[in-house]
Scaffold this motif. Structure first.
Motif, short mmCIF file in Angstrom:
data_model
loop_
_atom_site.label_atom_id
_atom_site.label_comp_id
_atom_site.label_asym_id
_atom_site.label_seq_id
_atom_site.Cartn_x
_atom_site.Cartn_y
_atom_site.Cartn_z
N ALA A 1 14.55 3.39 1.22
CA ALA A 1 13.94 3.68 2.51
C ALA A 1 13.30 5.06 2.51
O ALA A 1 12.25 5.26 3.12
N GLN A 2 13.91 6.02 1.83
CA GLN A 2 13.34 7.36 1.77
C GLN A 2 12.07 7.36 0.93
O GLN A 2 11.15 8.10 1.22
N LYS A 3 11.97 6.52 -0.10
CA LYS A 3 10.78 6.45 -0.93
C LYS A 3 9.65 5.74 -0.20
O LYS A 3 8.49 6.03 -0.43
N LEU B 1 -3.09 -1.75 0.28
CA LEU B 1 -2.26 -0.72 -0.33
C LEU B 1 -0.96 -1.35 -0.82
O LEU B 1 -0.51 -2.34 -0.27
N ASP B 2 -0.37 -0.72 -1.85
CA ASP B 2 0.93 -1.21 -2.31
C ASP B 2 2.02 -0.69 -1.39
O ASP B 2 1.75 0.00 -0.40
N ALA B 3 3.27 -1.02 -1.69
CA ALA B 3 4.39 -0.66 -0.81
C ALA B 3 4.57 0.85 -0.67
O ALA B 3 5.09 1.32 0.33
N GLU B 4 4.11 1.62 -1.66
CA GLU B 4 4.24 3.08 -1.60
C GLU B 4 3.06 3.74 -0.89
O GLU B 4 3.02 4.95 -0.74
N GLY B 5 2.06 2.94 -0.49
CA GLY B 5 0.92 3.48 0.23
C GLY B 5 -0.25 3.87 -0.65
O GLY B 5 -1.19 4.52 -0.19
N GLN B 6 -0.25 3.44 -1.91
CA GLN B 6 -1.36 3.73 -2.81
C GLN B 6 -2.41 2.63 -2.70
O GLN B 6 -2.09 1.44 -2.78
N LEU B 7 -3.67 3.02 -2.54
CA LEU B 7 -4.75 2.07 -2.38
C LEU B 7 -4.90 1.22 -3.64
O LEU B 7 -4.97 1.76 -4.74
N THR B 8 -4.91 -0.09 -3.47
CA THR B 8 -5.07 -1.00 -4.60
C THR B 8 -6.41 -1.73 -4.56
O THR B 8 -6.82 -2.31 -5.56
N GLY B 9 -7.09 -1.70 -3.42
CA GLY B 9 -8.38 -2.35 -3.34
C GLY B 9 -8.99 -2.20 -1.95
O GLY B 9 -8.28 -1.98 -0.98
N TYR B 10 -10.32 -2.31 -1.91
CA TYR B 10 -11.02 -2.30 -0.62
C TYR B 10 -12.33 -3.04 -0.77
O TYR B 10 -12.84 -3.20 -1.88
N ARG B 11 -12.85 -3.52 0.37
CA ARG B 11 -14.17 -4.15 0.37
C ARG B 11 -14.75 -4.10 1.77
O ARG B 11 -14.03 -4.16 2.76
N ARG B 12 -16.06 -3.99 1.84
CA ARG B 12 -16.73 -4.00 3.14
C ARG B 12 -16.83 -5.44 3.59
O ARG B 12 -17.29 -6.31 2.84
N VAL B 13 -16.39 -5.70 4.82
CA VAL B 13 -16.40 -7.07 5.34
C VAL B 13 -17.42 -7.26 6.45
O VAL B 13 -17.74 -8.39 6.81
N TRP C 1 0.60 -3.19 2.23
CA TRP C 1 -0.03 -3.02 3.53
C TRP C 1 -1.46 -3.51 3.48
O TRP C 1 -2.13 -3.41 2.47
N ALA C 2 -1.96 -4.01 4.63
CA ALA C 2 -3.35 -4.44 4.77
C ALA C 2 -3.91 -3.80 6.04
O ALA C 2 -3.28 -3.85 7.09
N LEU C 3 -5.09 -3.18 5.91
CA LEU C 3 -5.72 -2.50 7.04
C LEU C 3 -7.17 -2.89 7.13
O LEU C 3 -7.79 -3.29 6.13
N GLU C 4 -7.72 -2.77 8.32
CA GLU C 4 -9.17 -2.84 8.50
C GLU C 4 -9.58 -1.50 9.10
O GLU C 4 -9.07 -1.08 10.14
N VAL C 5 -10.48 -0.83 8.40
CA VAL C 5 -10.86 0.54 8.75
C VAL C 5 -12.34 0.57 9.12
O VAL C 5 -13.18 0.00 8.42
N GLU C 6 -12.64 1.23 10.24
CA GLU C 6 -14.02 1.38 10.69
C GLU C 6 -14.57 2.71 10.18
O GLU C 6 -13.95 3.76 10.35
N VAL C 7 -15.77 2.63 9.56
CA VAL C 7 -16.37 3.79 8.90
C VAL C 7 -17.80 3.97 9.39
O VAL C 7 -18.53 2.99 9.56
#
Length: 127
Positions: A35-37, A99-111, A73-79
């Motif tokens: 939980a701390q990680k 993002l993976d469970a530690e919060g490191q970005l693993t991929g993105y794409r413009r939708v 994690w999965a997010l939709e970000v407005e840019v």
């Protein structure tokens, strides 16, 4: 002599209980360490915005969707992609970010790409 044997037997019977309780406490410690990680949702949002900005060179204006998945994690970000005058004519984009469970970005794409001042087109049957 019988007292000695009873004492030894009772001590022997306590050993498994001690190992069970120590194994439970080890499990609790491991859960706490995990939980701390694991970053908090706000930490994940900050990391996602920062990492996306670093990769694309564009600052995130907002996060329109955010959820925890089995993988992380999965997010939709407005840019803001292209600033124009008046501001309502600026070009915006929605990016799907994973993002993976530690919060490191693993991929993105413009939708989606759209003008700031325009709302989504109505869908058939929708209000």
């Amino acid at each position: 002599m019988s007292n000695t044997r009873n004492t030894q037997e009772s001590q022997g019977s306590q050993k498994p209980q001690d190992s069970q309780s120590s194994s439970k406490s080890n499990d609790k410690q491991n859960d706490k360490q995990t939980a701390q990680k694991r970053p908090s949702p706000m930490d994940v949002l900050r990391q996602a915005r920062g990492q996306l900005a670093e990769l694309t060179g564009m600052e995130a204006e907002s996060v329109s969707s955010f959820e925890q998945t089995d993988e992380g994690w999965a997010l939709e970000v407005e840019v803001l992609e292209l600033e124009r005058v008046p501001d309502t004519m600026s070009l915006m984009a929605s990016y799907q970010v994973e993002l993976d469970a530690e919060g490191q970005l693993t991929g993105y794409r413009r939708v989606r790409r759209y003008e700031r001042g325009r709302s989504d087109a109505r869908r058939p049957g929708g209000r």
